[in-house]
Design an enzyme around this catalytic site. Structure first.
Site, short mmCIF file in Angstrom:
data_model
loop_
_atom_site.label_atom_id
_atom_site.label_comp_id
_atom_site.label_asym_id
_atom_site.label_seq_id
_atom_site.Cartn_x
_atom_site.Cartn_y
_atom_site.Cartn_z
N THR A 129 34.73 -21.25 -55.50
CA THR A 129 34.10 -22.48 -55.01
C THR A 129 35.12 -23.22 -54.14
O THR A 129 36.15 -23.67 -54.64
CB THR A 129 33.65 -23.36 -56.18
OG1 THR A 129 32.77 -22.62 -57.02
CG2 THR A 129 32.93 -24.61 -55.67
N CYS A 271 34.12 -26.78 -64.04
CA CYS A 271 33.35 -26.70 -62.79
C CYS A 271 32.76 -28.04 -62.35
O CYS A 271 33.18 -28.60 -61.34
CB CYS A 271 32.23 -25.67 -62.93
SG CYS A 271 32.83 -23.96 -62.99
#
Length: 446
Positions: A129, A271
């Site tokens: 990411t 996350c």
């Protein structure tokens, strides 16, 4: 001939992806720069708890009796360059220390090391990411540093794994997103993902920026939904409403849906928190910070829930934690994981400890990691032992084991039958029938 696959970085994402690619029938080579991790994986062991992952790994790791032998691990970049046709980069992108922005150190290092050993045509696939705009920069880095030059192509294929469901999410994803710059990359990835696509998984082809934005946009939406219901919990407490019934009612609206509408002490993990903060930071760099100012409030609501649980516990104990025994059920940020990164449960436990409480924690899988992060807290081998002598019990991670606890049996070992449900997951009637003072966030006290 099927492409041979390498996976760069064998942490949570990489180890799962490598095992899943072997399960799909590919020859796979995993690389990590930590020799101890490679040695462990080579024995069919994983350095984290994830349901089904170790079994999947052992089914394919070379050298294990009865395995397919399709999966090997190495620390050699040269071996990776010679072996692979498709290279998946799965390294970590943590939050920068003291900043909201994403730390690209590990990604940049992995791409540089990989590029140096690519001497023939190859597809490099980013799964980490990253801030939008990174893929275009990394594509240029590959062309510049690879001996194969323009014959090395980049694609971006964001991951959408949920801890606790990672194996299923990899083998049977709800969508596959690929950001590509040409037809060759798309063709190769369609071959890699032929099995799930054949089962009906949507295959979405985009450009680089859109593929990078999909993961952060999805996480931002989920975080917003969680913080929304937690904001409603604050209103419900002030108005004597019931946030559980409120969530049930609005969840029947198909435009809203029921998922992620359970009020509690908020989200954590490796996350959601860091991804929404990195997204805000990147929006600022792009000059569109106002587009994501709402995420600051999402983050604020989320962090406020932890403090609110501490206040509720203090209130239960007459206004002070000094000398009071507090049992905390849960250490991981979510059930079916041993991940304690940015865990709301441990944050609450730590705050109470710092304010003089004698805190004892129990978690089915996260004890070792919790001890490493919060060594000054007390730990117990069972829920019963954690609660022994407690003046108040806090339920902070929604493990099935905690929902199945016998309130009457637990009531025999505590000093006072008081419980706070920080996840709105326990049966309030059953606990009250057993003589407990039961309180949940956003719900009437009786």
């Amino acid at each position: 001939m099927a492409p041979r696959i390498t996976v760069i970085g064998t942490g949570y994402l990489g180890a799962t992806h490598a095992a899943a690619m072997a399960e799909l029938g590919f020859e796979v080579l995993g690389l990590d720069v930590v020799p101890e991790k490679i040695e462990m994986l080579g024995r069919g062991k994983v350095p984290m708890y994830e349901p089904g992952l170790e079994e999947l790994l052992r089914r394919h790791v070379a050298g294990i009796e009865g395995s397919t032998g399709r999966l090997r691990f190495t620390t050699s970049w040269e071996e990776v360059g010679e072996f692979g046709d498709v290279h998946f980069v799965c390294v970590n992108t943590p939050q920068k220390h003291g900043e909201y922005a994403c730390d690209m150190t590990y990604v940049d290092a992995a791409f540089s090391s990989l590029a140096a050993v690519l001497r023939r045509p190859a597809l490099v696939v980013g799964k980490s990411t990253v801030p939008v705009g990174s893929a275009a920069r990394l594509a240029g880095l590959l062309r510049e540093l690879s001996p194969a030059g323009d014959e090395v192509e980049l694609a971006w294929n964001p991951e959408f794994l949920r801890e606790g469901f990672a194996v299923r999410d990899t083998l049977h994803p709800d969508r596959i997103v690929v950001g590509v710059s040409g037809e060759h990359g798309e063709k190769l990835l369609r071959e890699v993902y032929a099995t799930p696509v054949g089962e009906g998984t949507p295959f979405v082809v985009t450009d680089y920026p859109t593929a990078e934005l999909v993961k952060t946009a999805a996480n931002s939406f989920l975080a917003t939904k969680i913080s929304f219901i937690n904001a409603m919990a604050e209103v419900c407490e002030a108005a004597d409403g019931d946030v559980v019934k409120l969530a049930e009612a609005i969840g029947h609206d198909e435009r809203i849906g029921r998922k992620f509408l359970r009020a509690g002490i908020g989200f954590g993990g490796g996350c959601l928190p860091k991804d929404i903060r990195a997204f805000m930071a990147r929006a600022g760099e792009l000059g569109v910070d106002q587009a994501l100012t709402f995420l600051r409030e999402v983050d604020s609501i989320n962090m406020r829930r932890r403090g609110h649980m501490v206040e509720l516990a203090r209130e239960c104990l007459g206004g002070s934690f000094l000398g009071q025994r507090v049992a905390v059920l849960g250490a991981t940020f979510k059930p079916d994981s041993d991940d304690v990164r940015d865990s709301p449960a441990l944050n609450v436990a730590g705050q109470i400890h710092l304010q003089g409480g004698q805190v004892t924690v129990y978690d089915p899988k996260g004890m070792a990691n919790a001890r490493g992060l919060f060594p000054t807290l007390g730990y117990a081998p069972t829920a019963l032992e954690a609660c022994r002598g407690a003046q108040v019990v806090l339920h902070l991670t929604e493990w099935a084991e905690f929902r199945e606890l016998d309130p009457a049996a637990l009531g025999e070992v505590v000093a006072a039958r008081r419980i706070l449900d920080g996840r709105n997951a326990l049966d309030a009637a059953a606990w009250r029938d057993a003589g407990w003072a039961f309180r949940a966030m956003g719900r009437p006290q009786a």
